[in-house]
Structures are given as structure tokens and as C-alpha cells.
Design a protein around this motif. Structure first.
Motif, PDB file in Angstrom:
ATOM      1  N   ILE A 191       0.834  -1.205   0.000  1.00  0.00           N
ATOM      2  CA  ILE A 191       0.000   0.000   0.000  1.00  0.00           C
ATOM      3  C   ILE A 191       0.866   1.252   0.000  1.00  0.00           C
ATOM      4  CG2 ILE A 191      -1.697   1.293   1.343  1.00  0.00           C
ATOM      5  CD1 ILE A 191      -2.832  -1.385   2.278  1.00  0.00           C
ATOM      6  N   HIS A 192       1.957   1.234   0.796  1.00  0.00           N
ATOM      7  CA  HIS A 192       2.856   2.390   0.838  1.00  0.00           C
ATOM      8  C   HIS A 192       3.520   2.615  -0.524  1.00  0.00           C
ATOM      9  CE1 HIS A 192       5.557   5.338   2.565  1.00  0.00           C
ATOM     10  NE2 HIS A 192       6.592   4.694   2.040  1.00  0.00           N
ATOM     11  N   ALA A 193       3.945   1.535  -1.167  1.00  0.00           N
ATOM     12  CA  ALA A 193       4.568   1.666  -2.486  1.00  0.00           C
ATOM     13  C   ALA A 193       3.568   2.190  -3.517  1.00  0.00           C
ATOM     14  CB  ALA A 193       5.137   0.320  -2.926  1.00  0.00           C
ATOM     15  N   GLU A 194       2.347   1.697  -3.463  1.00  0.00           N
ATOM     16  CA  GLU A 194       1.333   2.200  -4.380  1.00  0.00           C
ATOM     17  C   GLU A 194       1.057   3.677  -4.140  1.00  0.00           C
ATOM     18  OE1 GLU A 194      -2.024  -0.300  -3.796  1.00  0.00           O
ATOM     19  OE2 GLU A 194      -1.241  -1.964  -5.005  1.00  0.00           O
ATOM     20  N   GLY A 195       1.064   4.106  -2.876  1.00  0.00           N
ATOM     21  CA  GLY A 195       0.875   5.521  -2.577  1.00  0.00           C
ATOM     22  C   GLY A 195       2.000   6.379  -3.125  1.00  0.00           C
ATOM     23  N   GLU A 196       3.246   5.905  -2.973  1.00  0.00           N
ATOM     24  CA  GLU A 196       4.385   6.645  -3.515  1.00  0.00           C
ATOM     25  C   GLU A 196       4.307   6.727  -5.037  1.00  0.00           C
ATOM     26  OE1 GLU A 196       6.753   8.256  -2.029  1.00  0.00           O
ATOM     27  OE2 GLU A 196       6.194   7.747   0.028  1.00  0.00           O
ATOM     28  N   PHE A 197       3.898   5.629  -5.669  1.00  0.00           N
ATOM     29  CA  PHE A 197       3.792   5.618  -7.122  1.00  0.00           C
ATOM     30  C   PHE A 197       2.717   6.591  -7.600  1.00  0.00           C
ATOM     31  CE2 PHE A 197       1.918   3.799 -11.012  1.00  0.00           C
ATOM     32  CZ  PHE A 197       3.030   3.813 -11.832  1.00  0.00           C
ATOM     33  N   ASN A 198       1.576   6.589  -6.937  1.00  0.00           N
ATOM     34  CA  ASN A 198       0.515   7.520  -7.316  1.00  0.00           C
ATOM     35  C   ASN A 198       0.920   8.966  -7.069  1.00  0.00           C
ATOM     36  OD1 ASN A 198      -1.130   5.358  -8.012  1.00  0.00           O
ATOM     37  ND2 ASN A 198      -2.063   5.227  -5.982  1.00  0.00           N
ATOM     38  N   ALA A 199       1.636   9.199  -5.933  1.00  0.00           N
ATOM     39  CA  ALA A 199       2.087  10.563  -5.653  1.00  0.00           C
ATOM     40  C   ALA A 199       3.089  11.035  -6.697  1.00  0.00           C
ATOM     41  CB  ALA A 199       2.701  10.615  -4.255  1.00  0.00           C
ATOM     42  N   ALA A 200       3.989  10.144  -7.121  1.00  0.00           N
ATOM     43  CA  ALA A 200       4.965  10.523  -8.148  1.00  0.00           C
ATOM     44  C   ALA A 200       4.262  10.860  -9.462  1.00  0.00           C
ATOM     45  CB  ALA A 200       5.960   9.384  -8.355  1.00  0.00           C
ATOM     46  N   GLN A 201       3.252  10.076  -9.818  1.00  0.00           N
ATOM     47  CA  GLN A 201       2.507  10.376 -11.044  1.00  0.00           C
ATOM     48  C   GLN A 201       1.813  11.733 -10.964  1.00  0.00           C
ATOM     49  OE1 GLN A 201      -0.087   6.981 -11.560  1.00  0.00           O
ATOM     50  NE2 GLN A 201       1.237   6.142 -13.166  1.00  0.00           N
ATOM     51  N   LYS A 202       1.221  12.031  -9.825  1.00  0.00           N
ATOM     52  CA  LYS A 202       0.553  13.316  -9.678  1.00  0.00           C
ATOM     53  C   LYS A 202       1.546  14.474  -9.717  1.00  0.00           C
ATOM     54  CE  LYS A 202      -3.539  11.605  -9.371  1.00  0.00           C
ATOM     55  NZ  LYS A 202      -4.525  11.834 -10.465  1.00  0.00           N
ATOM     56  N   LEU A 203       2.748  14.291  -9.121  1.00  0.00           N
ATOM     57  CA  LEU A 203       3.765  15.348  -9.157  1.00  0.00           C
ATOM     58  C   LEU A 203       4.240  15.615 -10.582  1.00  0.00           C
ATOM     59  CD1 LEU A 203       5.892  14.490  -5.986  1.00  0.00           C
ATOM     60  CD2 LEU A 203       4.379  16.446  -6.301  1.00  0.00           C
ATOM     61  N   ILE A 204       4.389  14.540 -11.356  1.00  0.00           N
ATOM     62  CA  ILE A 204       4.800  14.713 -12.753  1.00  0.00           C
ATOM     63  C   ILE A 204       3.734  15.483 -13.525  1.00  0.00           C
ATOM     64  CG2 ILE A 204       5.258  13.472 -14.901  1.00  0.00           C
ATOM     65  CD1 ILE A 204       6.535  11.277 -13.216  1.00  0.00           C
ATOM     66  N   GLU A 205       2.468  15.128 -13.298  1.00  0.00           N
ATOM     67  CA  GLU A 205       1.387  15.836 -13.972  1.00  0.00           C
ATOM     68  C   GLU A 205       1.327  17.300 -13.543  1.00  0.00           C
ATOM     69  OE1 GLU A 205      -2.128  13.662 -13.169  1.00  0.00           O
ATOM     70  OE2 GLU A 205      -1.517  11.869 -14.282  1.00  0.00           O
ATOM     71  N   ALA A 206       1.548  17.546 -12.215  1.00  0.00           N
ATOM     72  CA  ALA A 206       1.526  18.923 -11.731  1.00  0.00           C
ATOM     73  C   ALA A 206       2.686  19.739 -12.308  1.00  0.00           C
ATOM     74  CB  ALA A 206       1.578  18.939 -10.204  1.00  0.00           C
ATOM     75  N   ALA A 207       3.879  19.127 -12.367  1.00  0.00           N
ATOM     76  CA  ALA A 207       5.032  19.844 -12.928  1.00  0.00           C
ATOM     77  C   ALA A 207       4.820  20.164 -14.401  1.00  0.00           C
ATOM     78  CB  ALA A 207       6.288  19.003 -12.740  1.00  0.00           C
ATOM     79  N   ALA A 208       4.235  19.208 -15.131  1.00  0.00           N
ATOM     80  CA  ALA A 208       3.964  19.464 -16.550  1.00  0.00           C
ATOM     81  C   ALA A 208       2.951  20.576 -16.717  1.00  0.00           C
ATOM     82  CB  ALA A 208       3.477  18.183 -17.219  1.00  0.00           C
ATOM     83  N   LEU A 209       1.963  20.642 -15.837  1.00  0.00           N
ATOM     84  CA  LEU A 209       0.954  21.696 -15.922  1.00  0.00           C
ATOM     85  C   LEU A 209       1.530  23.057 -15.553  1.00  0.00           C
ATOM     86  CD1 LEU A 209      -2.024  22.387 -16.413  1.00  0.00           C
ATOM     87  CD2 LEU A 209      -2.470  21.846 -14.013  1.00  0.00           C
ATOM     88  N   LEU A 210       2.374  23.086 -14.508  1.00  0.00           N
ATOM     89  CA  LEU A 210       2.972  24.356 -14.098  1.00  0.00           C
ATOM     90  C   LEU A 210       3.962  24.892 -15.131  1.00  0.00           C
ATOM     91  CD1 LEU A 210       3.593  23.658 -10.291  1.00  0.00           C
ATOM     92  CD2 LEU A 210       1.868  25.166 -11.271  1.00  0.00           C
ATOM     93  N   SER A 211       4.617  24.004 -15.857  1.00  0.00           N
ATOM     94  CA  SER A 211       5.599  24.453 -16.848  1.00  0.00           C
ATOM     95  C   SER A 211       4.956  25.156 -18.045  1.00  0.00           C
ATOM     96  CB  SER A 211       6.417  23.258 -17.347  1.00  0.00           C
ATOM     97  OG  SER A 211       5.570  22.329 -18.013  1.00  0.00           O
TER      98      SER A 211
END
Length: 261
Positions: A191-211
Motif C-alpha cells: 500500500i505504501h509503495a502504491e501511494g508513492e507511485f501515485n504521488a509521483a505520477q501526480k507530481l509529474i502531472e503537476a510539474a507538466a501543468l505548471l511548466s
């Protein structure tokens, strides 16, 4: 004037009346009476209500038709995966044919108890511990079917069988506790690994949107400063424009040797 009846006649009448009164038997709604006349059983069981039993020619055996709960003593069982257990059970039964319950067996309760003990050991000895713990209802049904097949010839119906308690050794309990703990840790890590994976995906999407809009980075920077300032602490925050950070990065990446070339 002579009496209408002599003393012997009166005595005989009194004995006859007492005999008839003593011959009257009352059977309750849940009782049946198996009557033997000169050693031979009558066609069917009598009752409920008032019946006549003329002793010593007749003899009666009362049988209850109510359900009875019988506890099977704890049995030592070795499962198929070589685990030693102590298992007891509760059996619910009732008499459906009073005549057979009297003439076919000496004691139907004792007979059913013996069948139950042997069947419990044989059935549970053929399964593994995990199957015993996980599929208890199916094993109860199987045990009931086997015992009912033994008791049907003497008029007893086994209604239900329930494995009441399973006592395991302390070493097996500790091993099962460790297994459960390891399983919980495995799930927590997944569950912790899945949470980290989902958080990383959201950060990538947020960085792409902010750029796509540079000014949004500045707004996010100011929002972070506002959140820090709400807390009552002694942290000193010095706002630095984002443009200065860009100029600083350019100056650090500047190489005079490459410029001369």
C-alpha cells in the motif's frame, strides 16, 4: 337385613378399580409410549394423551420426541499436515421413530455419541489445518451426513453438527501469529509503495501543468510563503523572486573558456 355385597366382593371391586386407575397413563405432547404386550411390541407407538397399560401383561417405554443437544468430548486429532489438535463438537438430534429407538438399540444416546467421536476423528484427520479453519461449515455438513447414515436404522435423525472448539498447541499459535503479522507487513508495504507511485505520477502531472504557465510557479511560491507565515514560529522567511533564481542558474552555467572558443 343383609348387605347387598359381602366384604370379599367389595374388596375385589376396590382392587379392580385401583388396578384400572393404575393402568391409566398420560403421555405429554412430546412423548410417545412403546408398549410391549407379553414381550411383543405393539404395532405403533402410543400417545400423546391417555392410554391404558395393563400390567404385568403390558410394559411401556417412554420416548421423548424433543430435540436433544449432545456434546462430543474433546478428541485428539492429527490433521493431514501433521498438526495435533483437540476438537470437540455439539450434535443436535431427535427421535423420529420411537419403536426403532427402543427395539433396535440399547441406548441410542450412547450409540450416537460413539459414532460421533469416531466420525469426528476420521473426517478431520483427512483435512489440513487451513481447511479446517476456513471451511468449517462444509466439514460440519459432511460429519452430519455420515453420522445420520449410522443413526437412521434405529430411528434417530441428526439435525446439525457444529465443531465447537479447536485447541492448538502454543507453538502453532505463535507460528500463526507470525504469519499473520508478516502478511500485514506485506500489505502495508504494498500500500505504501502504491501511494508513492501515485504521488509521483501526480507530481509529474503537476510539474507538466505548471511548466505551461511560468507565472503559476510564482503564485505557488507565494502561496507556500503564506502557509508558512500562518504558523506561530520564529522562522524568518526571505522572499526571493523566481527571476533571480533563473539568472543565478545562468551565471553558474556560464563557462568563459567555451565563450572564447
Amino acid at each position: 337385613m343383609q348387605a347387598p355385597f359381602s366384604f370379599p366382593v367389595l374388596l375385589l371391586i376396590a382392587i379392580l378399580v385401583l388396578y384400572i386407575i393404575n393402568s391409566i397413563k398420560i403421555l405429554k405432547e412430546y412423548e410417545r409410549g412403546v408398549v410391549f404386550r407379553l414381550g411383543r411390541v405393539r404395532e405403533s407407538a402410543k400417545g400423546p394423551g391417555v392410554i391404558l397399560v395393563f400390567r404385568p401383561v403390558d410394559q411401556i417405554v417412554r420416548i421423548s420426541l424433543r430435540q436433544e443437544a449432545m456434546e462430543v468430548p474433546p478428541q485428539d486429532i492429527i490433521t493431514r499436515d501433521n498438526v495435533t489438535l483437540k476438537v470437540n463438537a455439539v450434535i443436535t438430534l431427535r427421535v423420529v421413530d420411537p419403536t426403532k429407538a427402543v427395539i433396535e438399540v440399547a441406548n441410542y444416546i450412547y450409540q450416537t455419541s460413539q459414532f460421533s467421536q469416531t466420525t469426528l476423528r476420521s473426517v478431520l484427520g483427512e483435512v489440513e489445518l487451513d481447511e479446517l479453519l476456513a471451511h468449517r461449515d462444509r466439514l460440519n455438513q459432511r460429519i452430519q451426513t455420515i453420522i445420520d447414515g449410522h443413526t437412521a436404522p434405529f430411528g434417530v435423525k441428526v439435525i446439525s453438527v457444529e465443531v465447537k472448539q479447536v485447541d492448538m498447541p502454543e507453538s502453532m499459535l505463535r507460528a500463526m501469529a507470525k504469519q499473520a503479522e508478516a502478511e500485514r507487513e506485506r500489505r502495508a508495504k504494498v500500500i505504501h509503495a502504491e501511494g508513492e507511485f501515485n504521488a509521483a505520477q501526480k507530481l509529474i502531472e503537476a510539474a507538466a501543468l505548471l511548466s505551461t504557465q511560468p507565472i503559476s510557479v510564482q503564485l505557488r511560491y507565494l502561496q507556500t510563503l503564506t502557509e508558512i507565515g500562518v504558523e506561530k514560529n520564529t522562522t524568518i522567511v526571505f522572499p526571493l523572486p523566481i527571476e533571480m533564481m533563473g539568472l543565478l542558474n545562468k551565471s553558474l552555467s556560464f563557462n568563459p573558456a567555451e565563450e572564447k572558443k
